[in-house]
Design an enzyme around this catalytic site. Structure first.
Site, mmCIF file in Angstrom:
data_model
loop_
_atom_site.group_PDB
_atom_site.id
_atom_site.type_symbol
_atom_site.label_atom_id
_atom_site.label_comp_id
_atom_site.label_asym_id
_atom_site.label_seq_id
_atom_site.Cartn_x
_atom_site.Cartn_y
_atom_site.Cartn_z
ATOM 1 N N CYS A 95 1.000 -5.651 -1.201
ATOM 2 C CA CYS A 95 0.980 -5.318 -2.623
ATOM 3 C C CYS A 95 -0.098 -4.295 -2.972
ATOM 4 O O CYS A 95 -0.108 -3.768 -4.087
ATOM 5 C CB CYS A 95 0.768 -6.579 -3.447
ATOM 6 N N CYS A 243 4.717 -16.936 -12.763
ATOM 7 C CA CYS A 243 5.062 -16.053 -11.647
ATOM 8 C C CYS A 243 5.480 -14.669 -12.134
ATOM 9 O O CYS A 243 6.165 -14.532 -13.147
ATOM 10 C CB CYS A 243 6.219 -16.660 -10.853
ATOM 11 N N ILE A 246 10.664 -9.995 -10.006
ATOM 12 C CA ILE A 246 11.203 -8.969 -9.101
ATOM 13 C C ILE A 246 11.345 -7.677 -9.918
ATOM 14 O O ILE A 246 11.865 -7.706 -11.027
ATOM 15 C CB ILE A 246 12.554 -9.414 -8.531
ATOM 16 N N HIS A 368 6.111 -6.021 -11.189
ATOM 17 C CA HIS A 368 5.396 -5.924 -9.917
ATOM 18 C C HIS A 368 6.293 -5.347 -8.823
ATOM 19 O O HIS A 368 6.656 -6.040 -7.877
ATOM 20 C CB HIS A 368 4.865 -7.303 -9.520
#
Length: 422
Positions: A95, A243, A246, A368
């Site tokens: 990441c 969380c 995607i 992200h």
């Protein structure tokens, strides 16, 4: 052992920054996203820039090999931008891939080899199923974690449990992070999720009412987030709203030698501090409530900048899960261990607080696309420090110094970058 104080041989400045919309785009591919980011970056250069003057591309990408079935993205995107035969280098740090690309681009200019480089990041994740994406992201985990089925929600669930046990926090403190992120995101026109938790809560109640179903009577956002029907568990204590999503997306930054910066803008940002470090897997870590790579990267960046945590006025940190933001606040030295969750609860990290964090909405809401995230954080700092962030602008007329912290894998890689408007 005292870390060596690093210095660049030549000053480096950021003179342009741009990004695509983040989200899920079935009809767009990596080239489309990166081209959008590149055009956005060019439009941000106040006095204009000629793409023909760019010496090289440094591209961060984690694993489009898996997500998009194509590996060799450097020359593909160089060709798409009309930059052939300029060299292209791809970096991978999970990441933190594009933050490492930024670092390498800085070094290329600081060495004197290049005068102008394009730094970018991109990831195209949404063409695969959720299970496939989880498998792709797990490629960044320590081997034993993959072999035992310890996916990222599980990893950060274990970290949250350890933090709760050590410092007395609970799930409601994680909700403070989530609510703040969702309050900032609607102010960011390129964010993936642009709804506050209250808006989502009211929308769900209205939907039930319109269908003639029992209407939930949530008193407030925390009661909504406590309802497993609205916010199901993923890996306790991580629930859905803890969380990040995607995402597809791309970002670009233009770097030049510091002495050239005023040719492009009267308000460049200067690279004040850089830090990068590695960390051990969870089985060998000294504690689950801190990331050693972040601590060491921060120390290196602060040393290079001759600054400390108190000098940072705005920050973007790697909130892949709500608990991670709290740990990063402490590892960066903004708050003492065990005090980060209290600071968030007290509103210290809100847009109008003394230490605004993730004004973009963070990974949680901005999105992200893993290979783009590091540069996206720096794009946010570019807009904040130049007072161009619109409705989400930090209300500080003397805003000059910002930091970005970008974590890769389960803590194996971390970068910290400090930018300054002088």
């Amino acid at each position: 052992m005292m870390s060596k104080k690093r210095r660049l041989g030549r000053g480096v400045a950021m003179v342009g920054a741009g990004m695509s919309r983040f989200g899920i785009f079935p009809d767009r591919d990596t080239k489309d996203l990166f081209t959008e980011a590149f055009q956005s970056m060019l439009a941000s250069v106040d006095k204009g820039a000629d793409p023909a003057d760019i010496d090289a591309l440094y591209l961060g990408n984690f694993t489009n090999d898996f997500f998009a079935g194509q590996s060799h993205w450097g020359p593909i995107l160089t060709d798409a931008l009309g930059m052939i035969p300029k060299p292209a280098t791809r970096t991978e740090g999970a990441c933190a891939s594009s933050a490492i690309a930024f670092r390498e681009g800085v070094f290329a200019i600081a060495s004197g080899f290049y005068d102008m480089v394009l730094v970018g990041g991109v990831e195209e994740m949404s063409k695969r199923s959720t299970a496939d994406v989880a498998e792709g992201l797990a490629l960044a985990a320590i081997p034993y974690e993959r072999q035992s089925g310890f996916t990222f929600p599980g990893v950060f669930g274990a970290i949250a449990t350890a933090y709760f046990d050590r410092y007395g926090a609970d799930r409601r403190h994680l909700m403070d992070v989530t609510i703040k992120s969702h309050d900032n995101a609607p102010l960011n026109p390129r964010a993936q999720y642009r709804s506050s938790i209250r808006t989502i809560m009211e929308s769900k109640a209205e939907r039930a009412r319109s269908k003639g179903e029992e209407v939930p009577e949530w008193e407030d956002e925390k009661e909504f987030l406590s309802d497993p029907r609205a916010n199901p568990v993923v890996a306790w204590p991580m629930h859905l709203f803890d969380c990040c999503p995607i995402s597809d997306g791309a970002c670009c930054i233009l770097l030049v030698g510091e002495e050239l910066a005023r040719q492009f803008t009267d308000a460049p940002l200067h690279v004040a501090g850089l830090g990068q470090a590695s960390g051990r897997g969870l089985h060998a870590a000294e504690t689950l409530t801190s990331f050693e790579a972040t601590r060491h990267a921060a120390a290196e960046a602060y040393g290079m900048a001759d600054m400390g945590p108190g000098d940072i006025q705005v920050a973007e940190v790697h909130d892949c899960f709500s608990v991670s933001e709290i740990l990063h606040l402490e590892d960066l030295g903004f708050y003492e261990p065990g005090e980060g969750y209290k600071a968030v609860s007290d509103g210290a990290t809100r847009l109008d607080g003394p230490k605004p964090v993730n004004t973009s909405g963070g990974l949680k809401c901005k999105g992200h696309p893993v290979g783009a995230t590091g540069v996206a954080q720096l794009v946010e700092l570019w807009e904040q420090l130049r007072h161009q962030a619109g409705d989400r602008q930090v209300p500080n007329a003397d805003l000059r110094v910002g930091a970005a912290q970008n974590l890769g894998g389960t803590g194996g890689t971390c970068t910290v970058t400090i930018l300054e408007r002088r």
